[in-house]
Design an enzyme around this catalytic site. Structure first.
Site, PDB file in Angstrom:
ATOM      1  N   ASP A 267       0.825  -1.203   0.000  1.00  0.00           N
ATOM      2  CA  ASP A 267       0.000   0.000   0.000  1.00  0.00           C
ATOM      3  C   ASP A 267       0.868   1.266   0.000  1.00  0.00           C
ATOM      4  OD1 ASP A 267      -2.756   1.046   0.347  1.00  0.00           O
ATOM      5  OD2 ASP A 267      -1.906   1.887   2.177  1.00  0.00           O
TER       6      ASP A 267
ATOM      7  N   GLU B 270       1.916  -0.530  -4.896  1.00  0.00           N
ATOM      8  CA  GLU B 270       0.884   0.402  -5.331  1.00  0.00           C
ATOM      9  C   GLU B 270       1.580   1.754  -5.348  1.00  0.00           C
ATOM     10  OE1 GLU B 270      -3.129   2.737  -4.039  1.00  0.00           O
ATOM     11  OE2 GLU B 270      -1.461   2.389  -2.702  1.00  0.00           O
TER      12      GLU B 270
HETATM   13  C1  GLC Z   1      -4.203   2.996  -0.757  1.00  0.00           C
HETATM   14  C2  GLC Z   1      -5.410   2.121  -0.585  1.00  0.00           C
HETATM   15  C3  GLC Z   1      -6.562   2.976  -0.179  1.00  0.00           C
HETATM   16  C4  GLC Z   1      -6.231   3.627   1.140  1.00  0.00           C
HETATM   17  C5  GLC Z   1      -4.913   4.373   1.067  1.00  0.00           C
HETATM   18  C6  GLC Z   1      -4.381   4.731   2.416  1.00  0.00           C
HETATM   19  O1  GLC Z   1      -4.323   3.904  -1.774  1.00  0.00           O
HETATM   20  O2  GLC Z   1      -5.662   1.402  -1.754  1.00  0.00           O
HETATM   21  O3  GLC Z   1      -7.760   2.272  -0.102  1.00  0.00           O
HETATM   22  O4  GLC Z   1      -7.235   4.522   1.492  1.00  0.00           O
HETATM   23  O5  GLC Z   1      -3.913   3.612   0.450  1.00  0.00           O
HETATM   24  O6  GLC Z   1      -3.919   3.584   3.067  1.00  0.00           O
END
Ligand code: GLC
Ligand code: CA
Length: 546
Positions: A207, A272
């Protein structure tokens, strides 16, 4: 338990992933909350759909300010979704079916209820103080710099312990950012990764992978445009160049370390990243010694602006190739038919399939988001039922809320679509129509589900689609209405016509057959390649003879 053995270490480069938004997948005990047993119960379905890997969104104990992305304990399971036995059982059954399991790891921030943060606040001179990013206020008492958080408002909150310092948070105040310059924090995460690898996890979706290290100077971010009071949180966030808070090159070192931690397990690191620039993106993945791959998130955030979509897709494909994980929908984005259809979900579905077919034909993993196989557009939440903190904390019509993508999977016709027996699920959404459900689509060979499945199966049964070396990736743009991309391999030619007019196809010599056509839903296959491809349609042609 061990990770599934990897005869082919680069197996993930041509695999199909499936994102499971855990709380909305299937509730097996009637508490209105999707659970691990619900996933286990549906592994056969996922196998049938044709996926290789499932990624499960956070399964950790959480006070739930950001729906699980505020983790209170990385070494435990949220009792609402199950326990350690339940996750081990899930992994065991998945492995027996030949499915791999990725879990989510959230290293940028913890919950403010994590024991580390509580200790950090309680004792400013203790060992946990430095687990987080504390800074003194400016002389006038205001926050240390102009950084804003993703969900609206400043990225700094005053110490609830009364020290007068601020702590940094790129998301909610309930999600304090960790201090990744601290060796103790790095050691904690080495142990967390090992803990889950020891339980058989095959990989991690990381994340906010670009957020970990901040520039040591903590200077103001340059502002790109005026911030207006009426702007939604996404627009405000994008009004700054995130020069000092995101995508620092030093973050790559964290992943080089993680890469060594997971190597003995053959586990995979999937970031991500949220990095748009393909050259910068490539730094994180290029030699396979840091992240193995990362999501390209932009195609999932862009409306049907073909130029923009193709700039992004081709830029990423050129610079990061098979280290790109493609997706066009996830739990943070509007579902593709809603985003791409200019108000017409059928058109949106057609465009989504054209884009998907192109991406499935490229190198790299492709991720399906739960329900995408059904062609779902955004779900509708009842009045007063909004859950996403982006919506709840920022009233107004900014359209940034993510609840539409997070409503439950419709399994069967009828009340609550078979998702739960509870009268009040965690999110109160309107039921879907019968034709949107898994049960009805499974029984109908002409459904979106069967069509989508045929595409995934083609990628698996015809290695030439994504495994043979790419011979040419070409974009032809004749004018505003002609937008054609061709992907050529030895025995496969993918032609994506994303333009408004039909396009001619220059098929190389030999005999070519249509193996898949993205639209209409049950377009025939097996016939010789035609000379033209209809508008907003992608075809996969395979060489049948020379
Ligand atoms: C990422 C997750 C999202 C979350 C954010 C903060 O983007 O996919 O759902 O709100 O991180 O952790
Ligand atoms: Ca449940």
């Amino acid at each position: 338990m061990k990770a599934l053995s990897a005869e082919d270490r680069g197996w993930w480069r041509h695999a199909i992933g499936y994102e499971i938004y855990l709380r909305s997948f299937l509730d097996t005990n009637g508490d209105g909350f999707g659970d691990l047993a619900g996933i286990t119960a549906k592994l056969d379905y996922l196998k049938w759909v044709g996926v290789d890997v499932i990624w499960i969104t956070p399964h950790y104990p959480t006070p739930d300010h950001d729906h699980g992305y505020d983790v209170a304990d990385y070494l435990a399971v949220d009792p609402r979704v199950g326990d350690l036995d339940a996750i081990e059982h899930l992994i065991e059954k998945a492995h027996a079916l030949g499915l791999r399991v990725f879990t989510d790891v959230v290293p940028n921030h913890t919950s403010n209820e994590h024991a580390w943060f509580k200790a950090s606040v309680a004792n400013p001179t203790g060992p946990y103080r430095d687990y987080y990013l504390w800074k003194d206020a400016k002389p006038d008492g205001s926050p240390p710099n102009n950084w804003v958080q993703h969900f609206g408002g400043p990225a700094w909150t005053l110490d609830p312990g009364g020290s007068g310092q601020y702590y940094c948070h790129l998301f909610l105040p309930e999600q304090p950012d960790l201090n990744w310059t601290n060796e103790a924090v790095r050691a904690e995460f080495d142990a967390i990764l090992r803990f889950w690898c020891d339980r058989g996890v095959d990989g991690f979706r990381i994340d906010v992978a670009a957020g970990l290290m901040k520039h040591p100077g903590f200077a103001d971010n340059p502002r790109i445009r005026e911030v207006r009071l009426e702007d939604g949180p996404a627009r405000i966030f994008n009004s700054f160049e995130h020069r000092y808070d995101l995508a620092q090159v030093s973050t790559v070192d964290v992943y080089r370390r993680w890469n060594k931690v997971v190597e003995p397990y053959d586990a995979v690191l999937l970031g991500e990243l949220g990095v748009w620039d393909p050259v910068q993106f490539a730094h994180f993945v290029e030699d396979g010694t840091a992240l193995h791959m990362s999501f390209a998130l932009e195609p999932g955030l862009t409306p049907w602006k073909v130029d923009r979509l193709l700039d992004c897709v081709l830029g990423m494909a050129e610079h990061a190739g098979s280290a790109v994980a493609w997706e066009i929908t996830n739990h943070d984005q509007h579902r593709a038919p809603s985003r791409l259809g200019d108000g017409d979900p059928i058109r949106g579905r057609r465009r989504a399939l054209a884009l998907t077919t192109l991406l499935v034909g490229l190198d790299g993993m492709f991720f399906v988001y739960q329900g995408e196989e059904l062609g779902l557009d955004d779900g509708r939440v009842t009045q007063g039922g909004l859950q996403d903190p982006i919506s709840v904390r920022n009233p107004g019509d900014h359209n940034d809320g993510r609840d539409g993508a997070r409503t439950p999977i419709p399994w069967t016709p009828g009340a609550r679509n078979g998702f739960t027996s509870a009268t009040t699920p965690w999110i109160d959404a309107f039921d879907r129509t019968d034709v949107e459900t898994v049960a009805v689509q499974e029984a109908d060979p002409a459904s979106h589900l069967h069509h989508y499945r045929a595409l995934l199966r083609l990628r698996r049964s015809w290695p030439g689609l994504a495994q043979d070396p790419l011979l040419a990736l070409k974009r032809e743009r004749v004018d505003a209405t002609h937008q054609v991309v061709t992907v050529l391999r030895a025995n496969t030619l993918v032609v994506a016509n994303l333009g408004l007019d039909e396009a001619e196809v220059a098929v190389p010599g030999g005999a070519w057959t249509v193996a898949f056509q993205s639209w209409p839903l049950h377009a025939p296959t097996g016939q010789p390649a035609a000379e033209t491809v209809p508008a907003e349609t992608t075809v996969v042609l395979v060489r049948t003879a020379d």
